[in-house]
Design a protein around this motif. Structure first.
Motif, short mmCIF file in Angstrom:
data_model
loop_
_atom_site.label_atom_id
_atom_site.label_comp_id
_atom_site.label_asym_id
_atom_site.label_seq_id
_atom_site.Cartn_x
_atom_site.Cartn_y
_atom_site.Cartn_z
N SER A 46 -0.76 3.15 5.48
CA SER A 46 0.50 2.88 4.78
C SER A 46 1.10 4.13 4.13
O SER A 46 2.29 4.14 3.79
N GLY A 47 0.28 5.17 3.94
CA GLY A 47 0.78 6.38 3.29
C GLY A 47 0.88 6.25 1.79
O GLY A 47 1.52 7.07 1.13
N ILE A 48 0.24 5.24 1.21
CA ILE A 48 0.29 5.01 -0.24
C ILE A 48 -1.00 5.55 -0.86
O ILE A 48 -2.08 5.03 -0.61
N THR A 55 6.34 4.98 -6.03
CA THR A 55 7.41 4.01 -6.29
C THR A 55 8.57 4.68 -7.01
O THR A 55 9.74 4.48 -6.68
N LYS A 56 8.23 5.50 -8.01
CA LYS A 56 9.29 6.22 -8.74
C LYS A 56 10.04 7.18 -7.82
O LYS A 56 11.27 7.26 -7.86
N LEU A 57 9.28 7.92 -6.98
CA LEU A 57 9.92 8.89 -6.09
C LEU A 57 10.85 8.20 -5.10
O LEU A 57 11.99 8.65 -4.88
N MET A 117 6.88 4.12 7.64
CA MET A 117 5.91 4.44 6.59
C MET A 117 6.57 4.58 5.23
O MET A 117 6.00 4.20 4.20
N PHE A 118 7.78 5.14 5.21
CA PHE A 118 8.44 5.40 3.94
C PHE A 118 9.58 4.43 3.68
O PHE A 118 10.55 4.76 3.01
N SER A 119 9.47 3.23 4.22
CA SER A 119 10.45 2.18 3.96
C SER A 119 10.11 1.52 2.63
O SER A 119 8.96 1.13 2.39
N LEU A 120 11.12 1.40 1.78
CA LEU A 120 10.89 0.82 0.46
C LEU A 120 10.45 -0.64 0.52
O LEU A 120 9.53 -1.04 -0.20
N PRO A 121 11.07 -1.50 1.37
CA PRO A 121 10.58 -2.89 1.48
C PRO A 121 9.13 -2.96 1.95
O PRO A 121 8.33 -3.72 1.39
N MET A 122 8.77 -2.19 2.99
CA MET A 122 7.39 -2.20 3.48
C MET A 122 6.45 -1.56 2.46
O MET A 122 5.29 -1.96 2.33
N PHE A 123 6.96 -0.58 1.74
CA PHE A 123 6.15 0.04 0.70
C PHE A 123 5.78 -0.98 -0.38
O PHE A 123 4.64 -1.02 -0.84
N ASN A 124 6.75 -1.80 -0.76
CA ASN A 124 6.48 -2.82 -1.78
C ASN A 124 5.48 -3.85 -1.28
O ASN A 124 4.65 -4.36 -2.05
N ILE A 125 5.54 -4.18 0.01
CA ILE A 125 4.57 -5.15 0.57
C ILE A 125 3.16 -4.55 0.59
O ILE A 125 2.19 -5.19 0.18
#
Length: 222
Positions: A46-48, A55-57, A117-125
């Motif tokens: 996920s790259g997290i 999240t802030k960035l 990978m750097f999509s905000l919706p997918m990042f939140n999931i």
């Protein structure tokens, strides 16, 4: 002897508890390692790596790109209305290209594609899954540390030689006995047994000499 037995019982119990905690630690270490492997795999996928900072960035980047696109579009429209727009053709092309690039980046940031990978919706999931694994790993690590401290305490208690019975007041040897002598007790019991034996013998002899037929007949006649 009592002190030895009590210490043996206590130390055996503490040693058993230490062994059970050590077995539990081995099982928890395996679970923690499995959680860590899952966490590392999911982070790489996920790259997290730092959910809070990322999240802030991403949020700041999304806001910055949106504002920049709107500002550049307004500037581009203003330049297109100028009378010398033919002379500013290169500038207009550069601005349009930059707007197009920012819009593509914005599309990636707001994409629902699972491969982005750097999509905000997918990042939140994915953020929730990463935080769950991180929390599980942290709890396992803290629990193992707590169990290790328990093992150290029990092992230290087993190795310590602490008396189990504490003398509050030492007993003093009496100057003379306050109870009857054993010889007096034995003599008294012997005499009592002898007297009871004589009484039993006399009762049996009297029972034998009695003509119970005459006694029964006298009872019936009366």
């Amino acid at each position: 002897k009592i002190d030895y037995l009590v210490k043996w019982i206590i130390k055996s119990s503490q040693s058993s508890l230490s062994t059970s905690y050590q077995k539990a630690i081995l099982g928890k270490e395996k679970l923690m390692q499995g959680t860590l492997d899952s966490l590392m795999h999911f982070r790489q996928k996920s790259g997290i790596y730092d959910a809070g900072e990322q999240t802030k960035l991403l949020a700041n980047r999304l806001t910055s790109i949106t504002n920049t696109i709107e500002r550049d579009k307004a500037a581009l429209e203003s330049l297109k209305k100028m009378p010398l727009k033919d002379k500013l053709r290169d500038t207009l092309n550069i601005m349009q290209s930059r707007i197009t690039g920012l819009e593509r980046e914005l599309a990636l940031l707001t994409s629902s594609d699972s491969n982005a990978m750097f999509s905000l919706p997918m990042f939140n999931i994915n953020k929730g899954k990463v935080e769950l694994l991180e929390s599980r790993y942290r709890r396992s690590f803290e629990q193992i540390g707590y169990d290790l401290e328990k093992v150290k305490l029990y092992n230290a208690a087993v190795e310590m030689d602490v008396p189990a019975i504490h003398m509050i007041e030492a007993a003093e040897v009496p100057l003379y006995k306050h109870r009857p002598k054993r010889s007096v007790i034995v003599l008294g019991v012997t005499i009592a047994a002898f007297l009871f034996s004589i009484a039993a013998a006399l009762a049996v002899e009297s029972f034998r000499k009695t003509d119970w037929t005459l006694v029964t007949s006298a009872t019936k006649n009366s």
